[in-house]
Design a protein around this motif. Sequence first.
Motif, PDB file in Angstrom:
ATOM      1  N   ARG A  85       6.413   9.454  -6.609  1.00 22.76           N
ATOM      2  CA  ARG A  85       5.196  10.155  -7.021  1.00 22.76           C
ATOM      3  C   ARG A  85       4.748   9.544  -8.334  1.00 22.76           C
ATOM      4  NH1 ARG A  85       3.923  14.873  -4.651  1.00 22.76           N
ATOM      5  NH2 ARG A  85       2.879  15.587  -6.535  1.00 22.76           N
ATOM      6  N   LYS A  86       3.490   9.274  -8.437  1.00 26.96           N
ATOM      7  CA  LYS A  86       3.027   8.574  -9.625  1.00 26.96           C
ATOM      8  C   LYS A  86       1.683   9.114 -10.078  1.00 26.96           C
ATOM      9  CE  LYS A  86       0.934   4.919  -6.804  1.00 26.96           C
ATOM     10  NZ  LYS A  86       1.450   5.337  -5.513  1.00 26.96           N
ATOM     11  N   ARG A  87       1.389   8.812 -11.319  1.00 28.63           N
ATOM     12  CA  ARG A  87       0.093   9.190 -11.855  1.00 28.63           C
ATOM     13  C   ARG A  87      -0.954   8.247 -11.296  1.00 28.63           C
ATOM     14  NH1 ARG A  87      -2.775   6.852 -15.420  1.00 28.63           N
ATOM     15  NH2 ARG A  87      -1.047   5.483 -16.040  1.00 28.63           N
ATOM     16  N   LEU A  88      -2.003   8.810 -10.731  1.00 32.38           N
ATOM     17  CA  LEU A  88      -3.062   7.973 -10.190  1.00 32.38           C
ATOM     18  C   LEU A  88      -3.884   7.366 -11.316  1.00 32.38           C
ATOM     19  CD1 LEU A  88      -4.500  10.087  -7.249  1.00 32.38           C
ATOM     20  CD2 LEU A  88      -2.918   8.182  -7.114  1.00 32.38           C
ATOM     21  N   SER A  89      -4.317   6.144 -11.082  1.00 31.96           N
ATOM     22  CA  SER A  89      -5.251   5.534 -12.012  1.00 31.96           C
ATOM     23  C   SER A  89      -6.518   6.375 -12.040  1.00 31.96           C
ATOM     24  CB  SER A  89      -5.580   4.113 -11.541  1.00 31.96           C
ATOM     25  OG  SER A  89      -6.728   3.637 -12.188  1.00 31.96           O
ATOM     26  N   LYS A  90      -7.093   6.561 -13.243  1.00 27.10           N
ATOM     27  CA  LYS A  90      -8.310   7.360 -13.368  1.00 27.10           C
ATOM     28  C   LYS A  90      -9.414   6.797 -12.488  1.00 27.10           C
ATOM     29  CE  LYS A  90      -9.580   8.922 -17.351  1.00 27.10           C
ATOM     30  NZ  LYS A  90     -10.061   9.018 -18.762  1.00 27.10           N
ATOM     31  N   GLN A  91      -9.477   5.444 -12.392  1.00 28.80           N
ATOM     32  CA  GLN A  91     -10.520   4.827 -11.587  1.00 28.80           C
ATOM     33  C   GLN A  91     -10.369   5.183 -10.115  1.00 28.80           C
ATOM     34  OE1 GLN A  91      -8.564   3.357 -13.758  1.00 28.80           O
ATOM     35  NE2 GLN A  91      -9.586   1.736 -14.928  1.00 28.80           N
ATOM     36  N   ALA A 181     -10.148   7.298   2.839  1.00 28.79           N
ATOM     37  CA  ALA A 181      -9.201   6.387   3.493  1.00 28.79           C
ATOM     38  C   ALA A 181      -8.878   5.210   2.568  1.00 28.79           C
ATOM     39  CB  ALA A 181      -9.788   5.876   4.807  1.00 28.79           C
ATOM     40  N   ALA A 182      -9.916   4.643   1.945  1.00 31.53           N
ATOM     41  CA  ALA A 182      -9.700   3.528   1.032  1.00 31.53           C
ATOM     42  C   ALA A 182      -8.828   3.954  -0.139  1.00 31.53           C
ATOM     43  CB  ALA A 182     -11.037   2.994   0.531  1.00 31.53           C
ATOM     44  N   ARG A 183      -9.094   5.150  -0.665  1.00 35.24           N
ATOM     45  CA  ARG A 183      -8.301   5.649  -1.788  1.00 35.24           C
ATOM     46  C   ARG A 183      -6.842   5.833  -1.377  1.00 35.24           C
ATOM     47  NH1 ARG A 183     -11.050   9.755  -2.797  1.00 35.24           N
ATOM     48  NH2 ARG A 183     -12.343   8.931  -4.469  1.00 35.24           N
ATOM     49  N   SER A 184      -6.605   6.366  -0.172  1.00 35.24           N
ATOM     50  CA  SER A 184      -5.234   6.575   0.299  1.00 35.24           C
ATOM     51  C   SER A 184      -4.481   5.256   0.391  1.00 35.24           C
ATOM     52  CB  SER A 184      -5.249   7.257   1.677  1.00 35.24           C
ATOM     53  OG  SER A 184      -5.837   8.533   1.610  1.00 35.24           O
ATOM     54  N   LEU A 185      -5.127   4.250   0.967  1.00 41.91           N
ATOM     55  CA  LEU A 185      -4.478   2.947   1.107  1.00 41.91           C
ATOM     56  C   LEU A 185      -4.225   2.317  -0.249  1.00 41.91           C
ATOM     57  CD1 LEU A 185      -3.495   0.590   2.865  1.00 41.91           C
ATOM     58  CD2 LEU A 185      -5.850  -0.260   2.910  1.00 41.91           C
ATOM     59  N   PHE A 186      -5.252   2.339  -1.087  1.00 37.35           N
ATOM     60  CA  PHE A 186      -5.120   1.675  -2.385  1.00 37.35           C
ATOM     61  C   PHE A 186      -4.073   2.378  -3.251  1.00 37.35           C
ATOM     62  CE2 PHE A 186      -6.195  -0.148  -6.417  1.00 37.35           C
ATOM     63  CZ  PHE A 186      -6.770  -1.371  -6.106  1.00 37.35           C
ATOM     64  N   THR A 187      -4.057   3.707  -3.224  1.00 37.01           N
ATOM     65  CA  THR A 187      -3.103   4.456  -4.032  1.00 37.01           C
ATOM     66  C   THR A 187      -1.673   4.138  -3.630  1.00 37.01           C
ATOM     67  OG1 THR A 187      -4.676   6.260  -4.349  1.00 37.01           O
ATOM     68  CG2 THR A 187      -2.362   6.768  -4.715  1.00 37.01           C
ATOM     69  N   ARG A 191       1.463   0.822  -6.889  1.00 33.71           N
ATOM     70  CA  ARG A 191       2.698   1.540  -7.215  1.00 33.71           C
ATOM     71  C   ARG A 191       2.733   2.039  -8.656  1.00 33.71           C
ATOM     72  NH1 ARG A 191       5.912   2.833  -2.836  1.00 33.71           N
ATOM     73  NH2 ARG A 191       5.548   1.302  -1.208  1.00 33.71           N
ATOM     74  N   ASP A 192       2.178   1.258  -9.596  1.00 33.22           N
ATOM     75  CA  ASP A 192       2.302   1.646 -10.999  1.00 33.22           C
ATOM     76  C   ASP A 192       1.081   2.395 -11.518  1.00 33.22           C
ATOM     77  OD1 ASP A 192       0.471  -0.359 -11.028  1.00 33.22           O
ATOM     78  OD2 ASP A 192       1.528  -1.645 -12.458  1.00 33.22           O
ATOM     79  N   GLY A 193       0.125   2.691 -10.625  1.00 29.36           N
ATOM     80  CA  GLY A 193      -1.050   3.440 -11.055  1.00 29.36           C
ATOM     81  C   GLY A 193      -1.959   2.685 -11.986  1.00 29.36           C
ATOM     82  N   SER A 194      -1.903   1.349 -11.948  1.00 27.33           N
ATOM     83  CA  SER A 194      -2.690   0.533 -12.876  1.00 27.33           C
ATOM     84  C   SER A 194      -4.125   0.331 -12.416  1.00 27.33           C
ATOM     85  CB  SER A 194      -2.027  -0.837 -13.044  1.00 27.33           C
ATOM     86  OG  SER A 194      -2.071  -1.565 -11.819  1.00 27.33           O
ATOM     87  N   GLY A 195      -4.404   0.655 -11.158  1.00 24.49           N
ATOM     88  CA  GLY A 195      -5.739   0.383 -10.625  1.00 24.49           C
ATOM     89  C   GLY A 195      -5.868  -1.011 -10.058  1.00 24.49           C
ATOM     90  N   HIS A 196      -4.736  -1.764  -9.944  1.00 19.31           N
ATOM     91  CA  HIS A 196      -4.725  -3.120  -9.399  1.00 19.31           C
ATOM     92  C   HIS A 196      -3.601  -3.263  -8.375  1.00 19.31           C
ATOM     93  CE1 HIS A 196      -7.091  -3.865 -13.021  1.00 19.31           C
ATOM     94  NE2 HIS A 196      -7.484  -5.000 -12.478  1.00 19.31           N
ATOM     95  N   ILE A 197      -3.846  -4.083  -7.368  1.00 24.67           N
ATOM     96  CA  ILE A 197      -2.794  -4.457  -6.425  1.00 24.67           C
ATOM     97  C   ILE A 197      -2.852  -5.978  -6.250  1.00 24.67           C
ATOM     98  CG2 ILE A 197      -2.741  -2.276  -5.166  1.00 24.67           C
ATOM     99  CD1 ILE A 197      -4.516  -3.512  -3.062  1.00 24.67           C
ATOM    100  N   SER A 198      -1.768  -6.551  -5.761  1.00 27.76           N
ATOM    101  CA  SER A 198      -1.739  -8.003  -5.611  1.00 27.76           C
ATOM    102  C   SER A 198      -2.457  -8.425  -4.338  1.00 27.76           C
ATOM    103  CB  SER A 198      -0.295  -8.496  -5.566  1.00 27.76           C
ATOM    104  OG  SER A 198       0.302  -8.190  -4.313  1.00 27.76           O
ATOM    105  N   ALA A 199      -2.893  -9.666  -4.329  1.00 26.60           N
ATOM    106  CA  ALA A 199      -3.573 -10.212  -3.158  1.00 26.60           C
ATOM    107  C   ALA A 199      -2.651 -10.213  -1.945  1.00 26.60           C
ATOM    108  CB  ALA A 199      -4.063 -11.624  -3.454  1.00 26.60           C
TER     109      ALA A 199
END
Length: 712
Positions: A85-91, A181-187, A191-199
């Motif tokens: 469980r993690k803190r979601l990025s504000k974005q 749906a996009a938010r669920s996948l991206f969240t 993993r670290d709630g930074s608002g970024h994921i790797s390619a």
Amino acid sequence: MRPIPEQPLSDCHQLVLEIFQGVLPEGDTVVGKSFIRQVLAEVGVPEDEADTMLALVNTGYDKVCYQEFFQFMFQEQDAIVRPPRKRLSKQVEEPFLCSYFRRVFETLGGANDGGLNKAQLKEALEAFEMSLPGSANTQIEDVVAHIFEEIDQNGDSEICWNDFQKWLLSWNVPHDDSEDAARSLFTFLDRDGSGHISAQEMMDALMLMSEFESKTDRSLSVTHSEAGQIIRDLDPDGEGGIDYHTFLEVLHAARNHTPGSMNQQPHLVLNFDVNNTVVMLDSATGADSEGLISMVLSNSAWGTIDYDDNGWPIRWTLKAPELSPTQPEADLHTYSEFVVLQNPFPDSAAFGSKADLRAANEKVKASRRKALWSFAHSGMPGEAFRKDLASMQEKLLLPEAVRGTQAAKDAGLGGESVQLLPSFLHLLRELKRRGRSFTLIFRTFGKDLPQLRQELEALCQGWHPLFQKEDLVVLDGSDGQPDYRMKFDKLDGCGTFFRNPLEGDFIALAMGTVEQPSKLEEGPQFWKDKEHVQIFEGVHQVFKHYMQISSQCHTVALRDYYPGWAAANSTSAGGKPFFLGRLDPAEHCMFFDDHISPLDPKIVDPIDAHLWPRRYSSGQVYGVHLVQAQPLLSIRDRNYFVKCVEDCEAARAAKLERWHKLKRLVGDLDGVRKVLAGFIYTSVPSQRVVFRPWSSSRDVHRAQRVPTFEDE
């Protein structure tokens, strides 16, 4: 048969094991997925859960190793990897509308320091491409007045971000499952709630979702190549990570893209550099057609470079018998690259004044030109291309029957050579024949725009000497269609940019003139007392007017600002402004310039007009909006520019199709939830498909490494 891990089995697991052992031949370790589905169905496992299990064990293949399958089924509860469980990025928590305008407020300085006034809010809304709640068919000024009436309670003529956000959220905007749906996948991936994921993570997720969704809808199948192109649209270099904003923007850009709309021909906005793109003349260096073509051949001939013991290039040897603008084999280099290596610019630190450094650089350029201009001379490395040189020279000559005629002189062609390339003129005629809607914009740092007026007028009026024996095509408006003649006496017929990268990257556009200040310090004040000149200041105002003039079917002559580019160290960030929004099915903007390369726009600045100061990278726009003009081909092939436009349109259509597929794939809330349900057992399984960033793409690796011509 290899043994199954020894541990207590449930009745269900025991039954599955017995089925396996009763059917598989001794020693067989791999089974087909269809067989495992039948096994799981016999023990009551729902089909969608079976698909999830199989995908998590081994996605992308028709067979599964049964040992891996049993290890997955029999893993101990303590060994199950569950996403923390993690803190979601504000974005990621914010709706797209709020997320977008938060960044606009930050850009304009209103998210942290207080508020925006009416002019700033108007600027922000004008940059937004979608209708705000309640703003359909309403003037922006009225929307701004309404917002201030509701929000500005203290009457200080400013509104802060928090109040504006509350106003946005107060509207009953229809709920968008695709955003959920996009938010669920991206969240899950973030993993670290930074608002970024790797390619690579996004690549794996797309391939996994494609396998699930394509079982019920084959049109949602995504190939490895398509997935890679989608990721490059989001994170072209695979280095900065995909941010939630960009991810959602692509999905929203695809909201109105349907197969039907993709088949509609868009309005074309064609930006053309002048020197060495559509005109093969060089008054600055004094190069004649032979010298210019020799430079083209030098950067299209491929060979090997030999170095001495100190690493200094000493010899270039031709290896490829055919000329080509792209590298035919690995480890080959053009003769131009060799000349640049042999004649490097001096270290600026060694000079006490800019004048001395400039003089030294000019000396280096002169040495390079001397070597390149003589490339195809007898005894030189390019002697084998003497016939190509003669053939291309002939292509630039006026037909003998035309030279010296009054018609040629009236068209501004007083010499023996053409001015505007025949392939460029042919493009304009062909666009008219096909009934295309288009805007023609000439772009140059130089003062040569008025020199093109006569010849373009001859073409538009149908009496250009190169086409006297062909069918009559007019573009002067005499047939009731748009007039494409150059008009320097009209306010929107010509203009000049000004930009100062040293002052917050300030941009201005003066319409009605091609005169411009010689120094950055003069700024827009240079035009304040000029008659019949209209000035637009700030990127949003410039973009708004640029969009206005580019929506009309006419010709515009725009002069770009060389001192601004020089002040930005001749990098893209100070180059020719090229405004792009999200992909619009109704409009397609292109920029042709010989200095563009697949890895670096260099002389062109592809600006994300809706999220200034963000820029698009080459990987996102090359081949769709940016075209590296290749004189080798534009001189030889009359259909060159026609083919370039067709290729860009095909690439754009493919991009729209990818985005539409991504929207349907990721926007399916039930489908995303079904896939993510399986992730309680593991992280996203690797799909054994490695993401290749744009920098390692074939286009980049095969590109010329130095420009054919010097900076303008």
